[in-house]
Design an enzyme around this catalytic site. Structure first.
Site, PDB file in Angstrom:
ATOM      1  N   GLY A 135       0.842  -1.201   0.000  1.00 53.18           N
ATOM      2  CA  GLY A 135       0.000   0.000   0.000  1.00 53.18           C
ATOM      3  C   GLY A 135       0.871   1.242   0.000  1.00 53.18           C
ATOM      4  O   GLY A 135       1.887   1.298   0.689  1.00 53.18           O
ATOM      5  N   VAL A 168      16.935   8.329  -1.842  1.00 55.33           N
ATOM      6  CA  VAL A 168      17.749   7.262  -2.434  1.00 55.33           C
ATOM      7  C   VAL A 168      18.459   7.800  -3.673  1.00 55.33           C
ATOM      8  O   VAL A 168      19.676   7.632  -3.840  1.00 55.33           O
ATOM      9  CB  VAL A 168      16.866   6.038  -2.799  1.00 55.33           C
ATOM     10  CG1 VAL A 168      17.642   5.060  -3.674  1.00 55.33           C
ATOM     11  CG2 VAL A 168      16.343   5.344  -1.538  1.00 55.33           C
ATOM     12  N   ARG A 186       0.703  -5.205  -6.154  1.00 56.10           N
ATOM     13  CA  ARG A 186       0.956  -6.517  -5.569  1.00 56.10           C
ATOM     14  C   ARG A 186       1.278  -7.461  -6.737  1.00 56.10           C
ATOM     15  O   ARG A 186       0.712  -7.325  -7.808  1.00 56.10           O
ATOM     16  CB  ARG A 186      -0.262  -7.003  -4.785  1.00 56.10           C
ATOM     17  CG  ARG A 186      -0.715  -5.947  -3.780  1.00 56.10           C
ATOM     18  CD  ARG A 186      -1.650  -6.415  -2.711  1.00 56.10           C
ATOM     19  NE  ARG A 186      -2.128  -5.238  -1.973  1.00 56.10           N
ATOM     20  CZ  ARG A 186      -1.574  -4.769  -0.843  1.00 56.10           C
ATOM     21  NH1 ARG A 186      -0.549  -5.380  -0.282  1.00 56.10           N
ATOM     22  NH2 ARG A 186      -2.050  -3.687  -0.254  1.00 56.10           N
ATOM     23  N   ASP A 244       6.001  -5.231   5.665  1.00 58.69           N
ATOM     24  CA  ASP A 244       6.603  -6.538   5.941  1.00 58.69           C
ATOM     25  C   ASP A 244       6.419  -7.523   4.796  1.00 58.69           C
ATOM     26  O   ASP A 244       7.306  -8.349   4.553  1.00 58.69           O
ATOM     27  CB  ASP A 244       6.117  -7.103   7.285  1.00 58.69           C
ATOM     28  CG  ASP A 244       4.620  -7.131   7.409  1.00 58.69           C
ATOM     29  OD1 ASP A 244       3.928  -6.803   6.436  1.00 58.69           O
ATOM     30  OD2 ASP A 244       4.136  -7.498   8.495  1.00 58.69           O
ATOM     31  N   THR A 247       4.852   2.399   5.407  1.00 56.85           N
ATOM     32  CA  THR A 247       3.462   1.954   5.540  1.00 56.85           C
ATOM     33  C   THR A 247       2.793   2.841   6.576  1.00 56.85           C
ATOM     34  O   THR A 247       3.435   3.276   7.523  1.00 56.85           O
ATOM     35  CB  THR A 247       3.358   0.478   5.991  1.00 56.85           C
ATOM     36  OG1 THR A 247       2.039   0.247   6.519  1.00 56.85           O
ATOM     37  CG2 THR A 247       4.358   0.140   7.071  1.00 56.85           C
ATOM     38  N   ASP A 278       0.704   1.812   8.629  1.00 60.92           N
ATOM     39  CA  ASP A 278       0.222   0.995   9.749  1.00 60.92           C
ATOM     40  C   ASP A 278       1.141   0.985  10.970  1.00 60.92           C
ATOM     41  O   ASP A 278       0.721   0.605  12.058  1.00 60.92           O
ATOM     42  CB  ASP A 278      -0.001  -0.446   9.284  1.00 60.92           C
ATOM     43  CG  ASP A 278      -1.161  -0.554   8.309  1.00 60.92           C
ATOM     44  OD1 ASP A 278      -2.058   0.301   8.367  1.00 60.92           O
ATOM     45  OD2 ASP A 278      -1.165  -1.474   7.492  1.00 60.92           O
ATOM     46  N   ASP A 324       3.340  -0.996  11.884  1.00 63.58           N
ATOM     47  CA  ASP A 324       3.333  -2.297  12.552  1.00 63.58           C
ATOM     48  C   ASP A 324       4.604  -3.093  12.321  1.00 63.58           C
ATOM     49  O   ASP A 324       4.598  -4.326  12.350  1.00 63.58           O
ATOM     50  CB  ASP A 324       2.117  -3.099  12.073  1.00 63.58           C
ATOM     51  CG  ASP A 324       2.124  -3.302  10.562  1.00 63.58           C
ATOM     52  OD1 ASP A 324       2.960  -2.674   9.880  1.00 63.58           O
ATOM     53  OD2 ASP A 324       1.314  -4.092  10.057  1.00 63.58           O
ATOM     54  N   ARG A 343      -5.880  -3.301  10.031  1.00 59.27           N
ATOM     55  CA  ARG A 343      -6.498  -4.625  10.094  1.00 59.27           C
ATOM     56  C   ARG A 343      -5.942  -5.453  11.241  1.00 59.27           C
ATOM     57  O   ARG A 343      -6.684  -6.165  11.923  1.00 59.27           O
ATOM     58  CB  ARG A 343      -6.245  -5.379   8.774  1.00 59.27           C
ATOM     59  CG  ARG A 343      -7.446  -5.400   7.869  1.00 59.27           C
ATOM     60  CD  ARG A 343      -7.172  -6.137   6.560  1.00 59.27           C
ATOM     61  NE  ARG A 343      -7.451  -5.234   5.452  1.00 59.27           N
ATOM     62  CZ  ARG A 343      -8.680  -4.810   5.137  1.00 59.27           C
ATOM     63  NH1 ARG A 343      -9.720  -5.213   5.818  1.00 59.27           N
ATOM     64  NH2 ARG A 343      -8.858  -3.985   4.129  1.00 59.27           N
ATOM     65  N   ARG A 355     -24.263   7.452  14.379  1.00 59.01           N
ATOM     66  CA  ARG A 355     -23.936   7.496  12.959  1.00 59.01           C
ATOM     67  C   ARG A 355     -22.575   6.851  12.708  1.00 59.01           C
ATOM     68  O   ARG A 355     -21.774   6.719  13.631  1.00 59.01           O
ATOM     69  CB  ARG A 355     -23.873   8.950  12.460  1.00 59.01           C
ATOM     70  CG  ARG A 355     -25.134   9.748  12.715  1.00 59.01           C
ATOM     71  CD  ARG A 355     -26.267   9.282  11.838  1.00 59.01           C
ATOM     72  NE  ARG A 355     -27.497   9.965  12.163  1.00 59.01           N
ATOM     73  CZ  ARG A 355     -28.033  10.920  11.417  1.00 59.01           C
ATOM     74  NH1 ARG A 355     -27.436  11.303  10.312  1.00 59.01           N
ATOM     75  NH2 ARG A 355     -29.178  11.489  11.767  1.00 59.01           N
TER      76      ARG A 355
END
Lengths: 328, 328, 328, 328
Positions: D15, D27, D76, D107, D130, D132, D134, D176, D252
């Site tokens: 993502g 880079v 992907r 990851d 990312t 996330d 994580d 998620r 809502r």
């Protein structure tokens, strides 16, 4: 009147304004839609003189509608003020088979464009792009709405500090000859006073108003000052003057400067730029010339460029009254 | 050490910074959570001297986490620098049964607080709130992250114009003694050069670098200058100097000024302010005093205030090297 | 016609919209300017029925011009649809010596207000506040411009991902009955297609257009869908339908939802709200009633409320043509 | 270990996240600084398989540091999960004389990269990108800070409406498997409750908490829900459940969706991306491989990729306690 337009040039000139890329994109895409070639000239008139151009198709302008500045760049050109300069530009256009030009810029751009167009019989249409909103023939110029939001967002930030410290802030905004930005952002940001080029209410009135608002319980205040205000003092001198005469105020100055020209265009400016530029190309394809497109009462109209250049778009002085009421 | 804390005071002092309200809110809510009274003092030390206070409960701080500035206002207090002033403040606190104070501010605030705390045996805990990030004992101070975003957003706008006009912009950012803001926003905004108080690389280097980047094909550049840079020239003089020596550059200046202190706090600053302030109250309730809370390696820690005040949080000079590499 | 107005009530009703606070502030300050009392009613008609009110003076509304939502809150009231409910409201107003009301809201608000006004002979003036822009008698309603910017900013973010992943995004925006938001944000965000309630071009056209744009080299696309579009499919079903028929597209859905109602108002909405509300109070003080204020061609005008409610403000269908040209 | 690195490839995968362009830029510029060639591969592993590449020099990445998404695009690749696919990619790299790769992603990207690197003896370094957050071995991943600000800004807007209408809003945010975004934005936006994948406190607790806060005088509330929350109900079912059990709430739902991935990167993310990527290239030039760069306690460090992939970066559960205290 003259031959059919098969290739249209486009350029941006004068100070850049947010939405100029949306305008360029709309010129390019409208040309593509009508199977007409499109050529971009870099750096305004100077690029026309130097023949610095690029062929533009519908894909050339992808992902540009949201960008500030202008991908065709802008510049002021002294050379274009000479007959020789303009002749070079005309020769370049002829050689490149460019039949007509869309000029995106302010009144300086249109003035130069009209001289050029008449000398060399090259049709032009003007698209009003400037944050100053000082152009006749349109309610709004491209970039003005974005600049208002940029200024109001900045003053909102300054107000955080003003309120936290009980301070008086003088905020200088752009507008050498026109008070549109100062007047509207002053109301939008809830300023105590607004100083504009069109109306010199005098320093006494400023002191009176600040003293009155202090007595009314206000502990912090914002004064919005147009670059071109007519008090005879610049914004730093104004702050000093107030400090001397109203010593209870801790007066500070912020000059907003060039952040006012840049940034992602607002939705309003993107739609305005798109609508104006579609019309500009359609007018050229329809054989029209010497016009400026504008938005009047939410509709796209066009007017004679020479007419547009005769006067200046004037501010609505009722806004000064609104501002006075709202700073009660 | 001393009696149980039943009523906690909170104040903000020094320059305001975004996230101070999130800190106040967290102090108030943590007190409520632990069934401890909370009293806010207005305008920092001056409000403590004047006894200008307000009782705060959990509902008092609703819808404040997202506001810039400080609802308790801030001020500098000369009176607090005197023994008499501090004695008045202590008497007010005693009369109001305020057992301990949370001080939200910078090193000046903490220095004054320590003198006061020792003279009058009133426990204090410091919460670092300043956009300057120049405080020992924490990786980040409250407001610093928001200020970085405000500056970078402003420079992004200036870059639109710089790129459109092939210009060189000098942008002055806050930081009289510390280059944190200049260094990080310089990298974040992709500046060509960064001038900070901690490192004077000399004017020759600046000219060399700008000339080299011109030769490398760059047509526009941004130089970020800290208020406290050590070149011996202010930002306007720097621009003049470059124009004289590198006449191909059309150099302009923008002083960002007070917009850097205000604005809605970033998520980072809100979470930082919340975590630090919960800990501050918990430490007081736990009988601790004379500490500053800080974030180290993403954890909330505390250190001795006197230790924290011994030195300055120093910049990571490796960032200068990063900046040089990235402006290749 | 009736007695002199000495105390004016103000309320907000219907869905909240950015700029409602600027409108309230202008009502309050204009009352103060003309030495007229001002009373705010909470939660629209329901607060009038319950007599939930607050006395408002010039200082009550400080630092509110920049806030989204409404400090007087809003609600829908079933009770006000009954004669008894309206009678209670009228009694409350009479008891509080409120002579006239300024109603800030949409057409539902105005309809209820007109019934009430005629039944109980209480003068009202309507100020159009809704993000939907679907009200006759004004070019723009308060909150609409801000909502456009919020949507375009959101789609700009979605486009980052769409471009990075070669995806097709369906973005649902507000507008059950009117396509103003979809149409203008679709153009402003450079959408491929725009689906609005006013014009059902059919699913075949959508597939054709997406297929054509794929062939033209576009690798990502945005389709803006109004809540009330007339394709017979909701936005999730639309995405499924396209995936089935054009399997090369990785179609995703985002429903922007309630973020569209909130946020700091744009400068445009603040100035619009201020100008409309100053006029609303002045009209009441001038003995006028049963009118709605609006902005026509940049001027503030007023029209008969019954006339305004007869039809709907209709979209400019030429914008659909512009959108088609620009998605070339 | 192996030959000197003379040409480095770079790609983005998984993502997209804000700051990926700042990473690519760093880079590229670091390669230029060290006189090393740089090649970009489009669409992650799939572009390596297809040999879709572009030679990148210092000027290629101008004006990209402020853009969301990734100019190298992302995708992907199922084909890369096969030996044949990876062999094709390796062959392409060899043919193009690419000696080593910098992989920017999460990851999944690193796992695929490690298999590839070991099979074909091609050095890789991972840069964690990312939203996330994580990933083990770094306090922060690129894009996470920007996503926090995007979410908090959106919830601020929703809160305007929630406060104006006395409503309860359930706001679903990304995550998620990890609650980083929910937990930090929940605190930053002043949410009443936060539901995350790592901790299922049960529906009874949610009802209790909402009922308690109602009694405490709160009239509106926000509940932040992570995509991967473990209540067994999705966000719409949660809202229904609360409406049934606490009928005084007008609940809502807003699903923030893909706006969370896009947008201009924050200063923090730009500096993080820049520092990590400079180090990644320097490590490759220094003969290192199989590492991930990360930021630990404000310093740039590196760790073994296999180690980093063994576990997940875990949330700080103390933040749940902070959230409970602050929603008092």
């Amino acid at each position: 009147m003259g031959k059919k337009v098969r290739r249209i040039g486009v350029m941006t000139s004068g100070g850049d304004s947010p939405g100029m890329n949306a305008a360029i994109r709309a010129v390019v895409r409208t040309c593509a839609y009508y199977h007409t070639d499109c050529v971009g000239y870099y750096r305004g008139f100077q690029g026309m003189i130097n023949g610095e151009s690029v062929s533009l198709n519908a894909r050339s302008v992808r992902n540009t509608i949201n960008l500030g500045g202008t991908i065709l760049q802008s510049a002021r050109s002294k050379e274009f003020m000479t007959e020789e300069g303009r002749a070079k530009a005309a020769a370049n256009l002829r050689e490149a088979d460019v039949d007509a030009m869309v000029l995106i810029g302010g009144d300086g751009t249109f003035r130069g464009g009209q001289v050029f167009s008449k000398e060399h019989n090259i049709p032009i249409i003007g698209v009003p792009g400037t944050i100053d909103n000082d152009i006749n023939g349109t309610n709004f110029t491209i970039g003005y709405d974005t600049a208002l939001n940029t200024v109001v967002e900045a003053i909102d930030k300054i107000r955080d500090t003003a309120s936290s410290h009980n301070r008086l802030f003088f905020v200088e905004v752009m507008g050498r000859d026109a008070g549109f930005i100062a007047l509207n952002t002053g109301i939008g940001a809830g300023a105590e006073e607004i100083l504009i080029p069109e109306e010199n209410l005098g320093l006494d009135r400023l002191l009176d108003s600040l003293e009155r608002s202090r007595r009314a319980g206000k502990t912090s205040s914002i004064v919005v000052v147009s670059e071109g205000d007519k008090t005879g003092k610049n914004v730093f001198q104004l702050a000093e003057y107030v400090k001397e005469n109203l010593p209870f105020y801790d007066a500070r100055v912020t000059v907003l400067g060039h952040i006012q020209r840049g940034g992602r265009p607002s939705c309003f400016d993107r739609v305005l730029a798109s609508r104006l530029s579609v019309r500009a190309v359609e007018l050229l394809l329809d054989g029209k010339r010497g016009l400026m497109v504008g938005m009047i009462n939410n509709d796209i109209e066009s007017c004679n460029l020479d007419e547009a250049l005769k006067g200046k778009h004037t501010i609505n002085k009722d806004l000064l009254r609104i501002s006075e009421i709202l700073s009660t």
